[in-house]
Design an enzyme around this catalytic site. Sequence first.
Site, mmCIF file in Angstrom:
data_model
loop_
_atom_site.group_PDB
_atom_site.id
_atom_site.type_symbol
_atom_site.label_atom_id
_atom_site.label_comp_id
_atom_site.label_asym_id
_atom_site.label_seq_id
_atom_site.Cartn_x
_atom_site.Cartn_y
_atom_site.Cartn_z
ATOM 1 N N LYS A 85 0.845 -1.195 0.000
ATOM 2 C CA LYS A 85 0.000 0.000 0.000
ATOM 3 C C LYS A 85 0.873 1.235 0.000
ATOM 4 C CE LYS A 85 -4.056 2.123 1.279
ATOM 5 N NZ LYS A 85 -3.868 2.889 0.031
ATOM 6 N N LYS A 144 4.860 2.063 -3.314
ATOM 7 C CA LYS A 144 4.892 3.475 -3.734
ATOM 8 C C LYS A 144 4.965 3.525 -5.246
ATOM 9 C CE LYS A 144 4.958 7.549 -1.730
ATOM 10 N NZ LYS A 144 4.280 7.867 -0.473
#
Length: 432
Positions: free
Chosen positions: A88, A124
């Site tokens: 995430k 990311k």
Amino acid sequence: MTVTVPVNSDHVQKLESTQNETLNLLNSTQLIIKEAVQKLGYNDEMYELLKEPVRILTVRIPVRMDNGSIKVFTGYRSQHNDAVGPTKGGVRFHPEVNEEEVKALSIWMSLKCGITNLPYGGGKGGIICDPRNMSFGELERLSRGYVRAISQIVGPAKDIPAPDVYTNSQIMAWMMDEYSRLREFDSPGFITGKPIVLGGSQGRETATARGVTVCIEEAVKKKGMDLQGARIVVQGFGNAGSFLAKFMHDAGAKVIGISDAHGALYDPEGLDIDYLLERRDSFGTVTNLFTNVITNQELLEKECDILVPAAISNQITAQNAHRIKASIVVEAANGPTTLEATKTLDERGVLLVPDILASSGGVTVSYFEWVQNNQGYYWSEEEVAEKLRKVMVDSFETIYQTSQARQVDMRLAAYMVGIRKTAEASRFRGWV
Ligand code: NAD
């Protein structure tokens, strides 16, 4: 038409790349990861696994521009470690995005998710582009193209993107729509930071400031101080800094200093925060309306009880750390204190609450958004705030206790807590 994206400023991203004066963001992150892994008693193989992302995809995205030409953009998606669960982390649009930075920031996301005990690893993404010089249509085509390019490695149970520098809820909406079209079913849990009508969570806009507020409350208790009347200086008056100043003011603290890119305001009697909030523009600028301004550097060294850097990196350095008067420093910004300055503050007995703990309210509410999307049942703003408070209190306490028990500063303690879950999950899976 160009789109206004009032998210993190240029400086924020540029300076994040130089978190330590001499090392780049990836090297300085790896340095502390190595120390944390050793302190936790893991072997070198564990460090070898954790020092880099397990997966990074580089994509080339052809986009038809408004003038009819095709421009090919470069984008990245980095997944640090997926032993705990899906990865995430945000997607940034910026001319200075690069592979090393995206890698480092995905490691930071693993640390934040570990600290807040979320069932995620860190991810990311980024695209090298300048969104300020692109039209609405060009940005939409770029956002959709990026999702098509990375679609094989992302998804609600694989890797869940979110907003970051120069991306916002509109961009999340286009990305969610593109993913849903590809999969041929509605997939709100693919991405967080969406508009409320598309499954966004209540309370996300203020989540980072709320998380910082809880850290301040807990730090004050540890120091035996009282928040009522405590003198607070906040550097930066954007999303994080302005909401924080408001929450502190409402809690009875005295906000005596604030700043923006143009300068700082300081009044030992307390500033009129409601007035300043009313007058600030969407980029977090307000000091240009006043004549009695001081510099940001002067503000940091002013007499106060609590200092909150909430603007850019590298603000407390070896040069000024010994002149900081605050007894508590809470890092709302990413990397505002260099590693040398961290040591100086620790030696001087200043309680420093590190960025990967203090600013983890945003990813926590992103997690809540994903949970609400998966269950199809939505919470009120009060419920979100209460759940966030519990996560932040528990996270603070775990790191504080680790710091005391292991006799290490709060930053190293945060890295130890942050990496432990990923390390344990990797070990149980038999990877190391
Ligand atoms: P923002 O763009 O909304 O506001 C930035 C503020 O910093 C503005 O007031 C701007 O004027 C000021 N500023 C810019 N350059 C400056 C300089 N040279 N000196 C002093 N002030 C300067 O950004 P934000 O979202 O509030 O983020 C601030 C920091 O917090 C960043 O480091 C960001 O990475 C971090 N952070 C933010 C969030 C979030 O949810 N907003 C989450 C995690 C971390």
